[in-house]
Design a protein around this motif. Structure first.
Motif, mmCIF file in Angstrom:
data_model
loop_
_atom_site.group_PDB
_atom_site.id
_atom_site.type_symbol
_atom_site.label_atom_id
_atom_site.label_comp_id
_atom_site.label_asym_id
_atom_site.label_seq_id
_atom_site.Cartn_x
_atom_site.Cartn_y
_atom_site.Cartn_z
ATOM 1 N N LEU A 22 0.690 -1.284 0.030
ATOM 2 C CA LEU A 22 -0.104 -0.055 -0.004
ATOM 3 C C LEU A 22 1.010 1.368 0.121
ATOM 4 O O LEU A 22 0.388 2.259 -0.228
ATOM 5 C CB LEU A 22 -0.797 0.116 1.140
ATOM 6 N N VAL A 23 2.124 1.102 0.289
ATOM 7 C CA VAL A 23 3.135 2.335 0.478
ATOM 8 C C VAL A 23 3.146 2.939 -0.861
ATOM 9 O O VAL A 23 3.378 4.101 -1.164
ATOM 10 C CB VAL A 23 4.319 1.875 1.092
ATOM 11 N N ALA A 24 2.806 2.202 -1.943
ATOM 12 C CA ALA A 24 3.140 2.598 -3.481
ATOM 13 C C ALA A 24 1.995 3.380 -3.694
ATOM 14 O O ALA A 24 2.331 4.263 -4.908
ATOM 15 C CB ALA A 24 3.110 1.274 -4.327
ATOM 16 N N VAL A 25 0.823 3.433 -3.042
ATOM 17 C CA VAL A 25 -0.112 4.440 -3.472
ATOM 18 C C VAL A 25 -0.362 5.726 -2.797
ATOM 19 O O VAL A 25 -1.002 6.540 -2.968
ATOM 20 C CB VAL A 25 -1.281 3.807 -3.342
ATOM 21 N N ARG A 26 0.344 5.821 -1.549
ATOM 22 C CA ARG A 26 0.528 6.712 -0.521
ATOM 23 C C ARG A 26 0.671 8.137 -1.224
ATOM 24 O O ARG A 26 0.155 9.394 -1.007
ATOM 25 C CB ARG A 26 1.215 6.644 0.544
ATOM 26 N N ARG A 27 1.925 8.313 -1.810
ATOM 27 C CA ARG A 27 2.331 9.396 -2.638
ATOM 28 C C ARG A 27 1.120 9.753 -3.619
ATOM 29 O O ARG A 27 1.025 11.129 -3.876
ATOM 30 C CB ARG A 27 3.725 9.088 -3.559
ATOM 31 N N MET A 28 0.666 8.718 -4.491
ATOM 32 C CA MET A 28 -0.239 9.386 -5.474
ATOM 33 C C MET A 28 -1.474 9.823 -4.878
ATOM 34 O O MET A 28 -2.029 10.818 -5.531
ATOM 35 C CB MET A 28 -0.723 7.741 -6.266
ATOM 36 N N VAL A 29 -2.008 9.424 -3.621
ATOM 37 C CA VAL A 29 -3.198 9.901 -3.005
ATOM 38 C C VAL A 29 -2.832 11.327 -2.416
ATOM 39 O O VAL A 29 -3.747 12.232 -2.526
ATOM 40 C CB VAL A 29 -3.744 9.000 -1.840
ATOM 41 N N GLY A 30 -1.577 11.413 -2.002
ATOM 42 C CA GLY A 30 -1.222 12.716 -1.229
ATOM 43 C C GLY A 30 -0.983 13.945 -2.505
ATOM 44 O O GLY A 30 -1.764 14.958 -2.316
ATOM 45 N N VAL A 31 -0.631 13.512 -3.532
ATOM 46 C CA VAL A 31 -0.605 14.402 -4.791
ATOM 47 C C VAL A 31 -2.083 14.691 -5.397
ATOM 48 O O VAL A 31 -2.455 15.921 -5.821
ATOM 49 C CB VAL A 31 0.177 13.917 -5.943
ATOM 50 N N ALA A 32 -2.893 13.853 -5.223
ATOM 51 C CA ALA A 32 -4.294 14.072 -5.685
ATOM 52 C C ALA A 32 -4.965 15.011 -4.764
ATOM 53 O O ALA A 32 -5.681 15.946 -5.150
ATOM 54 C CB ALA A 32 -5.060 12.804 -5.595
ATOM 55 N N ALA A 33 -4.638 14.965 -3.565
ATOM 56 C CA ALA A 33 -5.268 15.788 -2.454
ATOM 57 C C ALA A 33 -4.871 17.201 -2.826
ATOM 58 O O ALA A 33 -5.647 18.370 -2.968
ATOM 59 C CB ALA A 33 -4.615 15.546 -1.091
ATOM 60 N N PHE A 34 -3.574 17.385 -3.055
ATOM 61 C CA PHE A 34 -3.081 18.688 -3.729
ATOM 62 C C PHE A 34 -3.800 19.140 -4.837
ATOM 63 O O PHE A 34 -4.147 20.455 -5.038
ATOM 64 C CB PHE A 34 -1.576 18.848 -3.838
ATOM 65 N N ALA A 35 -3.842 18.317 -5.953
ATOM 66 C CA ALA A 35 -4.498 18.757 -6.990
ATOM 67 C C ALA A 35 -6.009 19.186 -6.904
ATOM 68 O O ALA A 35 -6.451 20.208 -7.569
ATOM 69 C CB ALA A 35 -4.415 17.447 -8.176
ATOM 70 N N TYR A 36 -6.742 18.606 -6.135
ATOM 71 C CA TYR A 36 -8.082 19.250 -5.673
ATOM 72 C C TYR A 36 -7.976 20.340 -4.909
ATOM 73 O O TYR A 36 -9.013 21.245 -5.211
ATOM 74 C CB TYR A 36 -8.798 17.976 -4.929
#
Length: 299
Positions: free
Chosen positions: A80-94
């Motif tokens: 799951l650590v592989a998707v943490r960065r992806m979700v965090g960047v999505a938070a910034f995008a929104y």
């Protein structure tokens, strides 16, 4: 020349179904917001509703990014650590869309936007959260991780403060009905308490239990205190509503359910691993010769 990697691939270039599913899922809220706009569901104040929706999803994704580590610990699923960065960047995008739409709503008058941010407390803390989130997104690449070294972890620990600011911004902006921001605040408390307990070598199941046991009543107190201070609703009336079975679910009930789910994952995973663990017989002395069992498992 910079070579970009596909976000759905592992670092070794192999396709990752987990990353692909998560990456696609990050676009679902945006697609839903576009659908609401296209069908007229956001009228009459379209831009205002767009601002609210994008801000809401920014905070949701921020909390989801903070959920990854507790899930890794509870479910013992390090992938799951592989998707943490992806979700965090999505938070910034929104969050970036949230701020951009606010500028649109102010007719691109940047001077007015700046004055509003400086004069309105909830906008000030929201903007500070956005700037901090932008710094984390900008330093989320492998190259920046290598360049910053140990400082990277220190910088990214700001995410906890960002969470506090974002939730306070949401709470103040919500004004009359703070149900969802209070729920998010309670879940944030569960995650923070879980992390704090695990750092002190508490087992994941016990850390989840501590989180839900403390965050649930704290959520009820936060809700009652907010309504008492802002809307002048008697503190004890709101607090009593949290334990009255005839009342609709209060935020504390949702926090209890969320914390209980994390606890259940930790207990079930612990149980399944215990069943798969190899049986270890009684230890024999060294004089037992070659028949002694060399497979000694530490607790």
């Amino acid at each position: 020349m910079i070579q970009l990697k596909a976000p759905w691939n592992e670092r070794n270039g192999r396709f990752s179904p987990l990353k692909a599913v998560v990456f696609a899922g990050l676009f679902i809220p945006a697609a839903w917001i576009v659908y609401l706009d296209a069908t007229g569901a956001l009228e009459p104040k379209v831009v205002t509703e767009l601002i609210h929706e994008t801000g809401l999803w920014a905070i949701r994704f921020l909390l989801l990014s903070l959920l990854v580590t507790p899930l890794i610990r509870s479910a013992r699923y390090p992938k799951l650590v592989a998707v943490r960065r992806m979700v965090g960047v999505a938070a910034f995008a929104y969050a970036a869309a949230h701020l951009t739409l606010y500028v649109v709503d102010q007719h691109f008058n940047l001077a007015h936007v700046a004055s509003e941010i400086a004069l309105r407390f909830y906008l000030t803390i929201g903007f500070v959260a956005w700037i901090s989130l932008a710094a984390l997104a900008a330093t989320s690449t492998d190259a920046m991780i290598r360049r910053l070294g140990p400082k990277w972890r220190t910088l990214h620990s700001l995410v906890y403060g960002i969470g506090v600011l974002a939730l306070l911004h949401f709470m103040i902006q919500a004004k009359a009905d703070v149900t969802e921001p209070v729920i998010m605040t309670g879940l944030f408390l569960v995650l923070m308490l879980f992390r704090a307990a695990v750092k002190r070598q508490v087992p994941p199941w016990a850390a989840a239990l501590i989180g839900v046991a403390v965050a649930t009543p704290a959520t009820a107190l936060i809700e009652a205190g907010w309504y008492a201070l802002v809307r002048h609703i008697p503190f004890w009336e709101v607090l009593d509503a949290n334990v009255d079975p005839d009342m609709t679910f209060r935020p504390s009930a949702y926090v209890l359910a969320g914390g209980a789910a994390l606890l259940a994952v930790a207990i079930l995973r612990r149980g399944s691993q215990a069943k798969r663990a190899p049986a270890v017989g009684p230890r024999r002395s060294a004089s037992a010769g070659p028949c002694a069992n060399p497979a000694t498992v530490s607790s």
